[in-house]
Design an enzyme around this catalytic site. Structure first.
Site, PDB file in Angstrom:
ATOM      1  N   SER A 238      82.605 -36.261 -33.987  1.00  0.00           N
ATOM      2  CA  SER A 238      83.410 -37.480 -34.055  1.00  0.00           C
ATOM      3  C   SER A 238      84.635 -37.206 -34.912  1.00  0.00           C
ATOM      4  CB  SER A 238      82.595 -38.631 -34.654  1.00  0.00           C
ATOM      5  OG  SER A 238      82.276 -38.352 -36.015  1.00  0.00           O
ATOM      6  N   LYS A 239      85.500 -38.212 -35.038  1.00  0.00           N
ATOM      7  CA  LYS A 239      86.747 -38.034 -35.781  1.00  0.00           C
ATOM      8  C   LYS A 239      86.497 -37.666 -37.239  1.00  0.00           C
ATOM      9  CE  LYS A 239      89.852 -40.869 -33.003  1.00  0.00           C
ATOM     10  NZ  LYS A 239      90.787 -42.018 -32.989  1.00  0.00           N
ATOM     11  N   ARG A 240      85.383 -38.115 -37.785  1.00  0.00           N
ATOM     12  CA  ARG A 240      85.138 -37.817 -39.203  1.00  0.00           C
ATOM     13  C   ARG A 240      84.878 -36.329 -39.439  1.00  0.00           C
ATOM     14  NH1 ARG A 240      79.527 -37.765 -40.509  1.00  0.00           N
ATOM     15  NH2 ARG A 240      78.211 -38.282 -38.718  1.00  0.00           N
ATOM     16  N   GLY A 242      86.836 -34.125 -38.114  1.00  0.00           N
ATOM     17  CA  GLY A 242      88.121 -33.485 -37.862  1.00  0.00           C
ATOM     18  C   GLY A 242      88.470 -33.417 -36.396  1.00  0.00           C
TER      19      GLY A 242
END
Length: 470
Positions: A238-240, A242
């Site tokens: 996921s975006k967390r 990177g």
């Protein structure tokens, strides 16, 4: 099924092209190119509420930026609804599908009842033998509910599915729109797809699609399900972690070649080699070398790989790629001397990790004004420092051969004559020229900046005026 290798990338335009989708596209592209086959781009836009033309354009732009050219398409499923309906009606005529009169409300009620009982809901086939009646009806595929469906996966090996767990899925909704699993099969048949390479989150759809394919009298494509990409904590990417959209990596200053190189190594290997050219990837790629376990996305490794590509790029190519990033930093590139910019590239290539970082660094050297760091000025541009700069200014003004070797000789001569350490001259000069205490080799920087700009920047300090500083 066609003897020619034919692969497809079939994104749903409900969002940007992200890392997982880009890797899927890349593996399909490489497999087709390695085998001299055909790579097809197909847009699966049957989700009318979430699919947009904007996302289609973004996906196509991302594919082009990565260099993943396609041989056929882009096809859009919304242009093919009549084809899907014709196939559904054929299954009806052959007794391989049936009308389902259950309403959405009835199905939801049964689903909730199953949940209250702690069970998973699966359609019970109550309309299988129901007599035709008036009113809206969906069309369901009559699945084989006995025995097993075998998936001979090119990566995972043999995977067996108990047919008793496969429900009669809807292939055409009551409003006449087709469903995902049905469209996929019809498209793969019509486009003569030989290999379906996709993420293993689709594996549970595969037995359903195999059954539909067989019901239509067609040999199923060969399947290869890619293990998931995980974050550093081993959870879904996921975006967390990177991960973000492919085009966001372009905005951050990553080179497409570096991102492609990194993506292919998320699950595929070729000995101990880490860095590959596009030709090498095509030549070496094989599904035999795709691992069965999930790959972990490592932003730091991607950043390192990007720095390697920047380091090895030609100065001509690098300068050209930097233009949009320099423009983003407010530089008027229409008057920029590109040959001069190219000459400066070797000073910065080994330090830069992204094109954006490189553009921000070069802005200092290209701009007409220098923004001096107050802390650097306080430490290196006071009292004796300014007097030393006056001497430097005079000596450089008289220098005709404005080369780094001659410039270094001048600095050493001034230091020796004044009983100074070289850094006593170098640091004030560096701050005057760059606004900070850090830069590549000072003498090389002075040569690259050129006599006129160097003298103007030093003059702004020793003259005690604002000209060139702020």
């Amino acid at each position: 099924m066609s003897s020619q290798i034919r692969t497809r990338f079939a994104p749903s335009p409900t969002g940007h092209l992200h890392i997982g989708g880009a890797r899927t596209a890349l593996f399909n592209w490489l497999f087709a190119r390695n085998k001299g086959g055909v790579f097809i781009l197909r847009i699966e836009d049957t989700d009318r509420e979430r699919s947009t033309n904007e996302y289609i354009e973004v996906i196509i732009e991302g594919m082009r930026w990565l260099g993943l050219d396609w041989d056929e398409g882009p096809y859009r499923q919304t242009d093919r609804f009549e084809l899907y309906r014709a196939y559904a009606e054929r299954l009806l005529r052959e007794g391989k599908a049936y009308y389902c009169y259950c309403t959405a409300e009835e199905l939801e009620q049964r689903r909730q009842e199953a949940l209250r009982e702690g069970k998973s809901y699966r359609y019970d086939g109550r309309c299988r033998d129901r007599a035709p009646q008036d009113g809206p009806a969906a069309i369901r595929f009559r699945a084989n509910t006995t025995g097993q469906t075998i998936v001979r996966d090119l990566i995972k090996g043999v995977v067996e599915f108990d047919n008793s767990q496969i429900e009669d899925l809807i292939i055409l909704r009551s409003d006449g729109t087709p469903t995902y699993n049905f469209c996929v099969v019809v498209d793969d048949i019509e486009m003569r797809v030989s290999h379906v390479i996709r993420g293993d989150d689709h594996l549970n759809n595969t037995p359903k699609q195999i059954q539909i394919c067989e019901a239509l009298g067609w040999e199923s494509p060969q399947f290869a399900h890619l293990p998931m990409i995980l974050g550093s904590d081993k959870s879904r990417l996921s975006k967390r972690h990177g991960a973000t959209s492919v085009m966001a990596y372009r905005e951050m200053g990553y080179l497409p070649e570096a991102l492609v190189n990194y993506l292919v190594r998320l699950g595929w290997s070729y000995g101990d080699q880490e860095v590959f050219s596009a030709d090498e990837l095509i030549r070496y790629f094989s599904l035999d070398n795709v691992g069965k376990s999930s790959a972990v996305f490592n932003p730091e490794k991607l950043l390192w790989l990007n720095s390697q590509y920047i380091m090895k790029a030609s100065v001509e190519d690098l300068a050209k790629r930097l233009i949009p990033y320099l423009q983003g930093e407010g530089i008027d590139t229409s008057t920029l001397n590109i040959e001069w910019l190219q000459k400066g590239m070797p000073l910065f290539q080994e330090r830069a990790k992204t094109l954006l970082e490189l553009a921000k660094t070069l802005k200092i050297y290209i701009a007409d004004t220098v923004e001096i760091d107050p802390k650097a000025a306080e430490k290196f541009l006071k009292g004796e420092d300014v007097e030393h700069l006056r001497v430097v200014y005079d000596k450089l003004s008289a220098l005709e051969d404005f080369k780094s070797e001659a410039i270094e000789s001048i600095f050493r001569g001034i230091a020796e004559q004044g009983g100074l350490k070289l850094k006593d001259l170098a640091q004030p000069t560096r701050v005057a020229l760059t606004g900070s205490t850090a830069s590549p080799g000072l003498f090389e920087v002075i040569e690259w900046l050129g006599k006129e700009k160097v003298l103007r920047r030093i003059k702004a300090i020793i003259g005690g005026q604002d000209n060139g500083t702020k």
